[in-house]
Design an enzyme around this catalytic site. Sequence first.
Site, PDB file in Angstrom:
ATOM      1  N   SER A 194      43.450  23.290  42.404  1.00 32.47           N
ATOM      2  CA  SER A 194      42.051  23.494  42.016  1.00 32.47           C
ATOM      3  C   SER A 194      41.117  22.928  43.084  1.00 32.47           C
ATOM      4  CB  SER A 194      41.802  22.870  40.641  1.00 32.47           C
ATOM      5  OG  SER A 194      40.557  23.245  40.122  1.00 32.47           O
ATOM      6  N   ASP A 440      41.933  33.374  36.034  1.00 23.28           N
ATOM      7  CA  ASP A 440      41.514  31.979  36.210  1.00 23.28           C
ATOM      8  C   ASP A 440      40.071  31.817  35.748  1.00 23.28           C
ATOM      9  OD1 ASP A 440      40.916  29.390  37.138  1.00 23.28           O
ATOM     10  OD2 ASP A 440      42.288  29.609  38.820  1.00 23.28           O
ATOM     11  N   HIS A 468      44.929  28.534  34.706  1.00 27.31           N
ATOM     12  CA  HIS A 468      44.608  27.586  35.766  1.00 27.31           C
ATOM     13  C   HIS A 468      45.585  26.406  35.812  1.00 27.31           C
ATOM     14  CE1 HIS A 468      41.812  26.001  38.746  1.00 27.31           C
ATOM     15  NE2 HIS A 468      41.818  24.840  38.136  1.00 27.31           N
TER      16      HIS A 468
END
Length: 492
Positions: A194, A440, A468
Amino acid sequence: MDGAPGSKRQRTDGTLARASAREVPGTLPGTVAVEVAGVLPRHEVGQTFLVPGLVIREHFFTVPLDYNGSEATAGKTITIFAREVMAPARNESLPWLVYLQGGPGFEAPRMSEVSIWVRPAISSHRLLLLDQRGTGRSTPITTTNLPLRGGPEEQAEYLSYFRADSIIKDCEVVRRLLVPPTSFGGRWSVLGQSFGGFCATTYLSQAPAGLMEVLITGGLPPGISLPCSAETVYTALHKRVIAANHKYYDRFPNDVEQMQRIVKYLAEQPGGGATLPDGTLLTPRLLQTLGLSGLGSGGGFERLHYLLDGFFDAEGHMTPAFAKAFDAWHSWDSNPLYALVHEAIYCQGGEASNWAADRVRAQEPFASQFDAVAAAEEGRRVLFTGECVYRFMFEDLAPLRPLLPTADVLAARTEWGPLYDAKTLASNKVPTAALAYVEDLYVDFGLSQETASSIRGIKLWTTNEYRHSGIRDDGSRIFERLLGMARNVIFD
């Protein structure tokens, strides 16, 4: 891309901009310490201990607060903390892999056992779990110590040193102090999840010579050619989160009426919300922020449903259990850096974020769709919001209220240094593999594809198998496949 007026251009030749090139022996055999911004970094090895299936060794590093070495920050340092993770065999001849956590503003995982993705990682690498500056034990920023920095302007200036550009410079200092030049050319590998992937892309832009290979999961940064991509990011996000809401309500149709009932209950309370034990005012708009983690991660739909299911007691009042659970749902009190710099991570030129999420939400078609009270009264689905930090959160959330003036200063700030270098990425030579999730909710798939196309040689894996949280849900498969792609063992 040049930085903001008055800022120094960052070097992209794999070295750190520094006040002098004085080198002295490092703490570990064969390593060196290079003076940076007038500071000679230091390294101390802490305790070593065991957890089931792992050997953990602690490391502490002293680094400059400001790598530009301005007069106001000259000589000021912070501490970077990291945990080295090895298999019980302690194979110290393996290459290093530094893990960059998602966020911004969250510390690295604390290992109590061998997690899914750590198992394959420690078979091929010496793993370093780095607490990014301002988090965990790396000179953490808290709701209590930030006000000690002075007024809002001073606090905002201090926070400006806690973005990806500074994080990767910390990594370079740590690399020099840990990795001898004789070990894999002094280079190491990076795994970024991320926001950690955003940092890894900054690393590729500003110091690629220190990298052996880069793996990215759900973290190809969007809009890297823009001076501030926040508005573009949040426009795309609000569209995605509408679709995610409808998927949620299709899964749990009875929650449509439950949310309408909860919103009406909250709106009827004195002040327009229910006061929680910590002083937070739970308003309908704050309730909507449960979508931040409820809609985008594996198991999130189920957790959100069970939370809403327990809102009312037999008399129709909010239960203490819900109040406690809502307070634990997010980390606004323990990780305020996440809220404070959330929009700033998208700025790299002379442009302010200017509360981009608020501006996007206030415009149609989003304004009417995300009006919780109107939706409840009209019998429509009340929509949850996604990964946005709105200004009202600094009003409704008790831990953030004292920080609203600082957040306003940051939102108006235009002096942001560069994060990405298009020319360096276009000529990238570091083996790089990235996983992009089609669905996502945090990092827009389309925007991530644009970024992937600008990184020379990147190998991209796209899938709708995971959300995610893929690295947490099926990390062993993901890590091994990305590593194989980067090393040209798996063709993708």
